[in-house]
Design a protein around this motif. Structure first.
Motif, short mmCIF file in Angstrom:
data_model
loop_
_atom_site.label_atom_id
_atom_site.label_comp_id
_atom_site.label_asym_id
_atom_site.label_seq_id
_atom_site.Cartn_x
_atom_site.Cartn_y
_atom_site.Cartn_z
N GLU A 28 0.81 -1.22 0.00
CA GLU A 28 0.00 0.00 0.00
C GLU A 28 0.84 1.26 0.00
OE1 GLU A 28 -4.02 -1.54 2.22
OE2 GLU A 28 -2.37 -0.73 3.40
N GLN A 29 2.15 1.07 0.10
CA GLN A 29 3.02 2.23 0.11
C GLN A 29 3.60 2.49 -1.27
OE1 GLN A 29 5.86 1.70 3.24
NE2 GLN A 29 4.31 1.89 4.83
N LEU A 30 4.39 3.55 -1.37
CA LEU A 30 5.04 3.87 -2.64
C LEU A 30 6.23 2.93 -2.82
CD1 LEU A 30 4.75 7.69 -2.08
CD2 LEU A 30 3.50 6.37 -3.80
N GLU A 62 10.96 5.75 -3.10
CA GLU A 62 10.12 6.89 -2.71
C GLU A 62 9.90 6.92 -1.20
OE1 GLU A 62 7.04 7.72 -6.34
OE2 GLU A 62 7.13 5.67 -5.57
N GLU A 63 9.64 5.74 -0.62
CA GLU A 63 9.42 5.69 0.83
C GLU A 63 10.70 6.08 1.58
OE1 GLU A 63 6.71 5.31 2.68
OE2 GLU A 63 5.34 4.95 1.01
N VAL A 71 1.81 12.94 2.34
CA VAL A 71 2.29 11.57 2.19
C VAL A 71 1.10 10.64 1.90
CG1 VAL A 71 3.39 9.63 3.37
CG2 VAL A 71 4.32 11.93 3.63
N TYR A 72 0.01 10.81 2.65
CA TYR A 72 -1.17 9.97 2.44
C TYR A 72 -1.68 10.13 1.01
CZ TYR A 72 -1.61 9.46 7.58
OH TYR A 72 -1.41 9.18 8.91
N LYS A 100 -0.07 11.04 -1.71
CA LYS A 100 0.82 10.38 -2.67
C LYS A 100 0.63 8.87 -2.66
CE LYS A 100 3.42 13.97 -4.11
NZ LYS A 100 2.36 14.95 -3.88
N ARG A 101 0.32 8.33 -1.48
CA ARG A 101 0.11 6.88 -1.40
C ARG A 101 -1.29 6.49 -1.85
NH1 ARG A 101 2.40 6.19 4.71
NH2 ARG A 101 4.64 6.18 4.27
N TRP A 129 -4.12 7.37 -0.19
CA TRP A 129 -5.00 7.10 0.96
C TRP A 129 -5.88 8.33 1.22
CZ3 TRP A 129 -0.91 5.20 5.13
CH2 TRP A 129 -0.24 4.08 4.63
N GLU A 188 -4.05 5.11 8.56
CA GLU A 188 -2.79 4.73 9.21
C GLU A 188 -2.98 4.38 10.69
OE1 GLU A 188 0.43 7.61 9.37
OE2 GLU A 188 1.91 6.00 9.26
#
Ligand SMILES: [Zn+2]
Length: 598
Positions: free
Chosen positions: A150-152, A156-157, A244-245, A247-248, A250, A256
């Motif tokens: 679910e992350q980049l 990127e992370e 951040v959310y 971009k992911r 969410w 989170e």
């Protein structure tokens, strides 16, 4: 009662001899540093597995990582104890930074390993989960995999995490720096004092209403003066998080925090839904409290004030015996365990200067022991704190047989065992009182806690969710933050309090903690979850003991919905479950209203 004399000072020498000058600790740190460097290298060279045959290698890397993390935590726990027992131990602070660095290095290396492992192809992954050493880690491994998916991308992370040092966490640190320099001048007993905001906050529960009002006014003014600074810190850390959310991909700001707490949105909604429906008794309590303080309605600064002091005093040994006796009624195993803790110097309880305020329990994973810190001055609330911390220690003890990766429980279940232990003692204390006044004081203590979890924490949750929604559209100025806070407090307290604390958004550290998002609802969850377990134990007595241990052993290897279904047979996505815990608290109100009626 048998005459015993338990040590009031803990034994830390069994871990490392010689305090902050310990040679043993020095060697331990040096060795750990070396081993960590070689492990980081292995993690670095690790590549996403392509064959099931690599299961053994993956397993041994996990084991090595776990062992090194235990070495770091062993040192960290020891240093926490040194810092707490003597605030002037500067050597301990130096050691602290050393351990913080080790943890950070370990965290980064382990994360990259996790990320690469999580990319494993589905067939190979399923093969891993059937491997005899990895199968017990199924829940945790799948959690890593889901999170990574679910992350980049890994790059990127990694970029986000390096930018977060100055672009995110720095705002939280900036907040702490500003608050650390704030003082207020107040007059107590004719004496003018310059106090830190933390010290001033403690005076909000002062028995003299004039002192409380003065402190409240001064504090509100102090926070107001700096509100534009705090509007900046809060908006920017929230802005970073939201970006951040986004971009992911969410949308839900609660995603989170819910994931971290291994719970569903339905569960959270059911919990607040049940609480919202059952606020009336706590409103009645607040009105009765106002009446006892000679007012129509409470002011914000009366919320923490007692109407009655509990006068009971227990020596340390008497406190210990009280705890052991009542633990025994629910769980002889917990009583035996606690007896060992008392006898073997697991507890630092001495009332002396130079110690840090408050209490905690910390675990020494290599020795499989815990240490409890507190200052015991003989009040019933000290006895409850001691029981609370013993509950934490017992939770760690119960987790001994499970794999270390299955011991990492989330915040919402972290207080399960401690609240359970504290409830046993708090209820027993109410029953054991000899005067009506003492009984009222103890019940009030319990009810204050319910008000904190059902109303105060609720107001924080309402404020924070609404603020984050508005922040999506841009900077939210201090004036609007004040309004949102007022609204949330009036709503959460059902207008039963005359004033609000508009500065709450700035004066509550929790909104500025960057390590954990939404540092509020897990408290209420933990309280009510634990109360339901207590309710079950009340029905079943010591027969419940083994089931209770089995529940504790599962706290870090399944979702909370599964945990409750498996061990309590309850569906926690439904309000009915939450109402049972609230019901117990309502009984306290009924009793309180009877005792205090004219
Ligand atoms: Zn606790």
């Amino acid at each position: 009662m048998t005459k015993t004399s338990y040590p009031v000072v803990w034994d830390l020498d069994v871990f490392f001899k010689g305090g902050s000058e310990s040679e043993e600790l020095r060697r331990h740190l040096d060795e750990t540093k070396e081993r960590l460097a070689s492990l980081a290298e292995k993690f670095n060279q690790f590549e996403t597995p392509t064959s099931v045959d690599q299961a053994e290698a993956v397993s041994s890397l996990i084991e090595e990582g776990t062992d090194i993390s235990h070495h770091i935590r062993q040192a960290g726990a020891f240093i926490s104890c040194l810092e707490a027992q003597d605030m002037s131990d500067h050597k301990a602070s130096t050691l602290r930074s050393e351990v913080t660095e080790l943890s950070a290095t370990y965290g980064a290396a382990f994360n990259s390993f996790k990320q690469k492992l999580a990319q494993t192809d589905e067939n190979v992954w399923q093969g891993f989960l059937e491997h005899d050493k990895l199968s017990e880690l199924t829940f945790v491994l799948n959690e890593w995999r889901d999170a990574a998916q679910e992350q980049l991308s890994e790059d990127e992370e990694a970029l986000i995490s390096s930018l977060s040092v100055d672009g995110y966490h720095a705002w939280g640190q900036m907040y702490n720096t500003i608050v650390g320099g704030m003082t207020v001048n107040v007059t107590v007993d004719g004496e003018e004092k310059e106090l830190s905001v933390g010290q001033a906050n403690n005076l909000l529960s002062h028995e003299n209403p004039e002192v409380r009002k003065q402190v409240y006014d001064k504090l509100e003014a102090a926070w107001k003066e700096k509100e534009s600074l705090f509007a900046n810190t809060l908006n920017h850390l929230a802005g970073f998080r939201l970006n951040v959310y986004k971009k992911r991909g969410w949308d839900n700001v609660l995603k989170e925090p819910l994931d971290i707490n291994r719970m569903q949105q339905d569960t959270l909604d059911a919990m607040w839904g049940a609480i919202t429906k059952h606020k009336q008794p706590f409103v009645d309590f607040l009105y009765r409290k106002a009446e006892l303080l000679g007012k129509d309605k409470l002011e914000w600064y009366d919320l923490g004030a007692p109407t009655q002091e509990n006068s009971q005093k227990l020596s340390y040994d008497e406190g210990a015996q009280f705890i052991l006796k009542h633990f025994e009624e629910f769980s002889p195993k917990m009583a035996d365990f606690s007896k060992t803790a008392f006898e073997d110097g697991w507890i630092e309880a001495e009332d002396r200067s130079g110690k840090r305020p408050g209490g905690f329990c910390t675990g020494f994973p290599l020795s499989e022991q815990s240490r409890i810190f507190m200052t015991y001055s003989g009040s019933m609330s000290n006895v409850a704190t001691l029981a609370h911390e013993l509950g934490h220690a017992y939770h760690s003890y119960a987790l001994k047989p499970v794999h270390p990766l299955n011991r990492r429980y989330a915040m919402n279940v972290a207080e399960t065992a401690s609240t359970f232990a504290e409830m046993i003692v708090a209820d027993a204390a109410v029953k054991a009182t000899e005067t009506k006044e003492d009984q009222i004081a103890l019940l009030e203590d319990k009810l204050q806690r319910s008000v904190a979890f059902f109303m105060n924490i609720h107001s924080r949750f309402l404020f924070e969710t609404r603020f984050y929604e508005e922040r999506k559209n841009g900077f939210v100025p201090a004036s609007r933050l004040n309004e949102l806070t007022d609204e949330a407090q009036r709503e959460a307290y059902c207008d039963a309090v005359n004033s609000t604390s508009s500065s709450y958004w700035s004066n509550k550290l929790h909104f500025h903690i960057t390590g954990v998002p939404f540092y509020n609802f897990p408290y209420t969850f933990g309280y009510l979850f634990s109360l339901s377990i207590y309710a079950k134990a009340l029905e079943e007595g010591t027969n419940y003991e083994d089931q209770y241990i089995a529940l504790l052993q599962d706290t870090a290897r399944m979702s909370v919905e599964d945990l409750a279904m498996k061990h309590l047979g309850e569906d926690i996505t439904k309000e009915a479950f939450w109402e049972k815990g609230i019901e117990l608290c309502k009984k306290d109100v009924t009793e309180y209203l009877e005792l205090t009626s004219k």
